[in-house]
Scaffold this motif. Sequence first.
Motif, short mmCIF file in Angstrom:
data_model
loop_
_atom_site.label_atom_id
_atom_site.label_comp_id
_atom_site.label_asym_id
_atom_site.label_seq_id
_atom_site.Cartn_x
_atom_site.Cartn_y
_atom_site.Cartn_z
N LEU A 80 0.83 -1.21 0.00
CA LEU A 80 0.00 0.00 0.00
C LEU A 80 0.86 1.26 0.00
O LEU A 80 0.54 2.24 -0.67
CB LEU A 80 -0.95 -0.01 1.20
CG LEU A 80 -2.07 -1.02 1.13
CD1 LEU A 80 -2.88 -1.02 2.42
CD2 LEU A 80 -2.97 -0.74 -0.06
N PHE A 81 1.97 1.22 0.73
CA PHE A 81 2.88 2.36 0.72
C PHE A 81 3.42 2.60 -0.70
O PHE A 81 3.45 3.74 -1.17
CB PHE A 81 4.04 2.14 1.69
CG PHE A 81 5.07 3.23 1.64
CD1 PHE A 81 4.85 4.44 2.24
CD2 PHE A 81 6.26 3.03 0.95
CE1 PHE A 81 5.80 5.44 2.17
CE2 PHE A 81 7.21 4.01 0.87
CZ PHE A 81 6.98 5.24 1.49
N LEU A 82 3.84 1.52 -1.36
CA LEU A 82 4.34 1.65 -2.73
C LEU A 82 3.27 2.20 -3.66
O LEU A 82 3.54 3.01 -4.54
CB LEU A 82 4.85 0.32 -3.24
CG LEU A 82 6.17 -0.15 -2.67
CD1 LEU A 82 6.50 -1.56 -3.16
CD2 LEU A 82 7.29 0.80 -3.04
N LYS A 83 2.04 1.73 -3.47
CA LYS A 83 0.96 2.19 -4.34
C LYS A 83 0.68 3.68 -4.13
O LYS A 83 0.49 4.42 -5.09
CB LYS A 83 -0.31 1.38 -4.09
CG LYS A 83 -0.22 -0.03 -4.65
CD LYS A 83 -1.48 -0.79 -4.40
CE LYS A 83 -2.52 -0.28 -5.35
NZ LYS A 83 -3.62 -1.19 -5.56
N TYR A 84 0.64 4.11 -2.87
CA TYR A 84 0.29 5.50 -2.60
C TYR A 84 1.46 6.45 -2.81
O TYR A 84 1.26 7.62 -3.10
CB TYR A 84 -0.25 5.67 -1.18
CG TYR A 84 -1.60 5.03 -1.01
CD1 TYR A 84 -2.65 5.35 -1.86
CD2 TYR A 84 -1.83 4.09 -0.02
CE1 TYR A 84 -3.88 4.76 -1.72
CE2 TYR A 84 -3.06 3.51 0.13
CZ TYR A 84 -4.09 3.85 -0.72
OH TYR A 84 -5.30 3.26 -0.59
N PHE A 85 2.69 5.99 -2.64
CA PHE A 85 3.83 6.88 -2.79
C PHE A 85 4.44 6.78 -4.19
O PHE A 85 4.47 7.76 -4.94
CB PHE A 85 4.89 6.56 -1.74
CG PHE A 85 6.14 7.37 -1.92
CD1 PHE A 85 6.16 8.72 -1.63
CD2 PHE A 85 7.30 6.77 -2.39
CE1 PHE A 85 7.31 9.45 -1.82
CE2 PHE A 85 8.45 7.50 -2.57
CZ PHE A 85 8.46 8.85 -2.28
N LEU A 86 4.90 5.60 -4.57
CA LEU A 86 5.65 5.44 -5.81
C LEU A 86 4.76 5.61 -7.04
O LEU A 86 5.08 6.37 -7.97
CB LEU A 86 6.32 4.07 -5.83
CG LEU A 86 7.17 3.76 -7.06
CD1 LEU A 86 8.37 4.67 -7.11
CD2 LEU A 86 7.60 2.31 -7.04
N ILE A 87 3.64 4.94 -7.04
CA ILE A 87 2.78 5.00 -8.22
C ILE A 87 2.16 6.39 -8.37
O ILE A 87 2.09 6.93 -9.47
CB ILE A 87 1.71 3.90 -8.16
CG1 ILE A 87 2.41 2.55 -8.30
CG2 ILE A 87 0.65 4.09 -9.24
CD1 ILE A 87 1.53 1.37 -8.14
N ALA A 88 1.76 6.98 -7.26
CA ALA A 88 1.21 8.34 -7.35
C ALA A 88 2.28 9.33 -7.83
O ALA A 88 1.98 10.23 -8.63
CB ALA A 88 0.66 8.75 -5.99
#
Length: 98
Positions: A80-88
Amino acid sequence: MFVFGNLLLAMAKVLDIVLSIYMWIIIIRALISWVNPDPYNPLVRALHAVTEPVLRPIRRAIGFGVGIDISPMIIILAILFLKYFLIASLQDIAGRLR
């Protein structure tokens, strides 16, 4: 520059899909572990083969100090961290390059 922006946006979307699929695989494995599955079942073996290389190092680092295996929860939080930080961030950069 719009081509690079589109490439970055496509990479962000594919990474988002891959992370979502892996998160669901982790959730399914955690749910199946509650019912004591047959270890020779091909589905159980596939889930184990896909998730164990990621879960094992976290399980070793944390151990079972609280009495339950919380390594799937840690992996889900990391995803979830990767989705909210990296992908965003990738999508924002792609939007600026378009």
